[in-house]
Design a protein around this motif. Sequence first.
Motif, PDB file in Angstrom:
ATOM      1  N   GLU A   1       0.823  -1.205   0.000  1.00 39.37           N
ATOM      2  CA  GLU A   1       0.000   0.000   0.000  1.00 39.37           C
ATOM      3  C   GLU A   1       0.861   1.261   0.000  1.00 39.37           C
ATOM      4  N   LEU A   2       1.981   1.215   0.689  1.00 37.90           N
ATOM      5  CA  LEU A   2       2.839   2.389   0.839  1.00 37.90           C
ATOM      6  C   LEU A   2       3.971   2.425  -0.184  1.00 37.90           C
ATOM      7  N   ARG A   3       3.954   1.514  -1.169  1.00 36.83           N
ATOM      8  CA  ARG A   3       5.089   1.419  -2.089  1.00 36.83           C
ATOM      9  C   ARG A   3       5.291   2.699  -2.885  1.00 36.83           C
ATOM     10  N   SER A   4       4.213   3.354  -3.307  1.00 38.60           N
ATOM     11  CA  SER A   4       4.380   4.592  -4.067  1.00 38.60           C
ATOM     12  C   SER A   4       5.040   5.668  -3.219  1.00 38.60           C
ATOM     13  N   ARG A   5       4.722   5.697  -1.923  1.00 35.14           N
ATOM     14  CA  ARG A   5       5.367   6.653  -1.025  1.00 35.14           C
ATOM     15  C   ARG A   5       6.827   6.279  -0.808  1.00 35.14           C
ATOM     16  N   LEU A   6       7.099   4.968  -0.728  1.00 33.26           N
ATOM     17  CA  LEU A   6       8.472   4.522  -0.529  1.00 33.26           C
ATOM     18  C   LEU A   6       9.341   4.825  -1.741  1.00 33.26           C
ATOM     19  N   SER A   7       8.763   4.745  -2.941  1.00 36.24           N
ATOM     20  CA  SER A   7       9.549   4.989  -4.156  1.00 36.24           C
ATOM     21  C   SER A   7      10.044   6.428  -4.244  1.00 36.24           C
ATOM     22  N   ASP A   8       9.365   7.346  -3.533  1.00 35.04           N
ATOM     23  CA  ASP A   8       9.846   8.728  -3.487  1.00 35.04           C
ATOM     24  C   ASP A   8      11.124   8.828  -2.659  1.00 35.04           C
ATOM     25  N   ALA A   9      11.291   7.892  -1.721  1.00 31.26           N
ATOM     26  CA  ALA A   9      12.474   7.911  -0.858  1.00 31.26           C
ATOM     27  C   ALA A   9      13.609   7.080  -1.416  1.00 31.26           C
ATOM     28  N   THR A  10      13.305   5.972  -2.103  1.00 31.18           N
ATOM     29  CA  THR A  10      14.348   5.099  -2.646  1.00 31.18           C
ATOM     30  C   THR A  10      13.822   4.340  -3.859  1.00 31.18           C
ATOM     31  N   PRO A  11      14.614   4.263  -4.941  1.00 31.43           N
ATOM     32  CA  PRO A  11      14.177   3.503  -6.130  1.00 31.43           C
ATOM     33  C   PRO A  11      13.993   2.013  -5.855  1.00 31.43           C
ATOM     34  N   ALA A  12      14.581   1.510  -4.759  1.00 27.71           N
ATOM     35  CA  ALA A  12      14.481   0.084  -4.452  1.00 27.71           C
ATOM     36  C   ALA A  12      13.037  -0.356  -4.253  1.00 27.71           C
ATOM     37  N   ALA A  13      12.144   0.585  -3.906  1.00 28.16           N
ATOM     38  CA  ALA A  13      10.735   0.228  -3.692  1.00 28.16           C
ATOM     39  C   ALA A  13      10.072  -0.264  -4.968  1.00 28.16           C
ATOM     40  N   ASP A  14      10.608   0.149  -6.123  1.00 32.06           N
ATOM     41  CA  ASP A  14       9.997  -0.263  -7.396  1.00 32.06           C
ATOM     42  C   ASP A  14      10.211  -1.744  -7.684  1.00 32.06           C
ATOM     43  N   TYR A  15      11.151  -2.387  -6.998  1.00 30.64           N
ATOM     44  CA  TYR A  15      11.451  -3.791  -7.271  1.00 30.64           C
ATOM     45  C   TYR A  15      10.721  -4.751  -6.328  1.00 30.64           C
ATOM     46  N   VAL A  16       9.979  -4.200  -5.367  1.00 33.44           N
ATOM     47  CA  VAL A  16       9.237  -5.059  -4.438  1.00 33.44           C
ATOM     48  C   VAL A  16       8.132  -5.778  -5.206  1.00 33.44           C
ATOM     49  N   ALA A  17       8.028  -7.081  -4.989  1.00 33.76           N
ATOM     50  CA  ALA A  17       7.039  -7.876  -5.732  1.00 33.76           C
ATOM     51  C   ALA A  17       6.522  -9.007  -4.857  1.00 33.76           C
ATOM     52  N   ALA A  18       5.396  -9.547  -5.269  1.00 28.36           N
ATOM     53  CA  ALA A  18       4.824 -10.701  -4.578  1.00 28.36           C
ATOM     54  C   ALA A  18       5.469 -11.977  -5.108  1.00 28.36           C
ATOM     55  N   PRO A  19       5.689 -12.961  -4.265  1.00 24.60           N
ATOM     56  CA  PRO A  19       6.229 -14.243  -4.739  1.00 24.60           C
ATOM     57  C   PRO A  19       5.247 -14.892  -5.716  1.00 24.60           C
ATOM     58  N   ALA A  20       5.777 -15.516  -6.748  1.00 22.32           N
ATOM     59  CA  ALA A  20       4.911 -16.147  -7.749  1.00 22.32           C
ATOM     60  C   ALA A  20       4.476 -17.533  -7.275  1.00 22.32           C
ATOM     61  N   TYR A  21       3.187 -17.797  -7.391  1.00 16.38           N
ATOM     62  CA  TYR A  21       2.654 -19.130  -7.108  1.00 16.38           C
ATOM     63  C   TYR A  21       1.288 -19.233  -7.768  1.00 16.38           C
ATOM     64  N   GLU A  22       0.837 -20.470  -7.969  1.00 10.34           N
ATOM     65  CA  GLU A  22      -0.441 -20.679  -8.633  1.00 10.34           C
ATOM     66  C   GLU A  22      -1.539 -21.098  -7.665  1.00 10.34           C
ATOM     67  N   THR A  23      -1.221 -21.943  -6.717  1.00 12.46           N
ATOM     68  CA  THR A  23      -2.219 -22.416  -5.763  1.00 12.46           C
ATOM     69  C   THR A  23      -1.703 -22.205  -4.343  1.00 12.46           C
ATOM     70  N   THR A  24      -2.633 -22.184  -3.403  1.00  9.54           N
ATOM     71  CA  THR A  24      -2.253 -22.017  -2.005  1.00  9.54           C
ATOM     72  C   THR A  24      -1.378 -23.171  -1.536  1.00  9.54           C
ATOM     73  N   ALA A  25      -1.714 -24.372  -1.979  1.00  6.72           N
ATOM     74  CA  ALA A  25      -0.908 -25.531  -1.597  1.00  6.72           C
ATOM     75  C   ALA A  25       0.516 -25.391  -2.112  1.00  6.72           C
TER      76      ALA A  25
END
Length: 462
Positions: free
Chosen positions: A286-310
């Motif tokens: 939620e705060l990533r856009s605010r974080l990107s103003d402080a450091t470009p590293a925020a642009d690389y934050v991502a969710a882990p890839a997966y297809e199912t909960t299991a």
Amino acid sequence: MTTAFRPERIFLVTSLVLTVAAAVALYLLQATTLTIAVAPRDGTEPALIRAYAEALKTAQKGVRLKILPFDDVRESAKALEAGQADLAVVRPDVDLPANGLTLAILRDQAMLIASPAPSGITTFPGLARKRLGIVAHRDADLWLLKNLMGYYGLSLQEGGTGPIPAGQVRLVPMAEEDLAGAFAQKRIDAVVAVIAPAAPMALRLVGTVQAASRTRKVDFVGVEDGPAIIERLPRLQAVTVPAGLFGGSPKVPEEEVKTVGASYRLMAKASMSRTVAADVTQHLFELRSRLSDATPAADYVAAPAYETTAEATSARLPIHPGAIDYYEREQQGFIERYGDWVYLLAVLGGGFGSALAWLRQRLRRLRRERIDVVMDRLLEILAEARGAEAAGLDALTGEVDALAADVVRYTRERETDTRTMAAVMIAIETARSTIADCRRMIGATGGAVEPRRQAFRLSAAE
């Protein structure tokens, strides 16, 4: 009279219960402070976490971060495993804490090996007897490079001069600004970096290699055996560099490049509640856009890839169930989070209300019982007065006065029914009147008073 159930004590007990309930509510609603182990000290992650901690505080979120800095990701991983931290920045290929579960990927890194075309260096075997320049790097990057070289039967020669033996690759450390000169002077044949493909430094490195090529084309070393390598080194991950990432005229690379890499991950201890883990993950995105103003590293934050909960919970690098709740929009609301507490407080409140009702009824009964005792004694005094001598009448007079004083003290300490007290006062006045009448009769006859057949009716409203 008994003072065990004075109204002041009831008020005190009620106040204490309400204070405890307020304290419980305040505890449930206050911000949760988590300790996070951050490394490497010279990396991009510390700036990202500092910005995240400040954003949480500014936005008044329900989570606060206490940063615990370390020099190396091995130390941050050990801090999480030892229970010194609730969260940690971890690079799994370096050290994976036994109790660590992924919340988010802070930065994906790929192994990029590039050379000016037409060098013919497009596979790992093609690196044999070549000089490989390497810019800013860490020990973990060397570990990754050595393992890949070893998979293809090659070994790294760090430093050295003269001819390169068969089956070896000479590694030449250098600064980024010396890279162009090294290519021009033929001191290196290719360059390697373990880096986020879209990072500004990666774009600069590939641009330098492209400038060193007469055709302005770049050859990349792909890892076609990525799945097999990951089976052998399960903490690595497959990475695909899309065509044209580094430029479109000419397109660099011309085709997508498959390679392997590692990731810096935000991990939480497995024992962390799903609610807290979901909140940490949610606030980070939620705060990533605010974080990107402080450091470009925020642009690389991502969710882990997966297809199912299991798949997410049983992977080699499993995801925390709380993070899955956020990714799948199954976060708990207030009732789901604190439903047990609300139910418990409701039960306690109901029980407390019932106890108060019982206590009130008990107090009323005690008041009534005490009044009944007083009135019964006054009736007995009426009977005793008619057969008493002068001395006995004096004793009865003192007892009536004592009962009257007791009733007065009682009414000052407690709320008393008006009709009941009126009946008591009538009984007291009747007793005093009877005693006075008996005194006059004793004075007139000079002896004891014969009992009269007179019925005294006391009107006592129940």
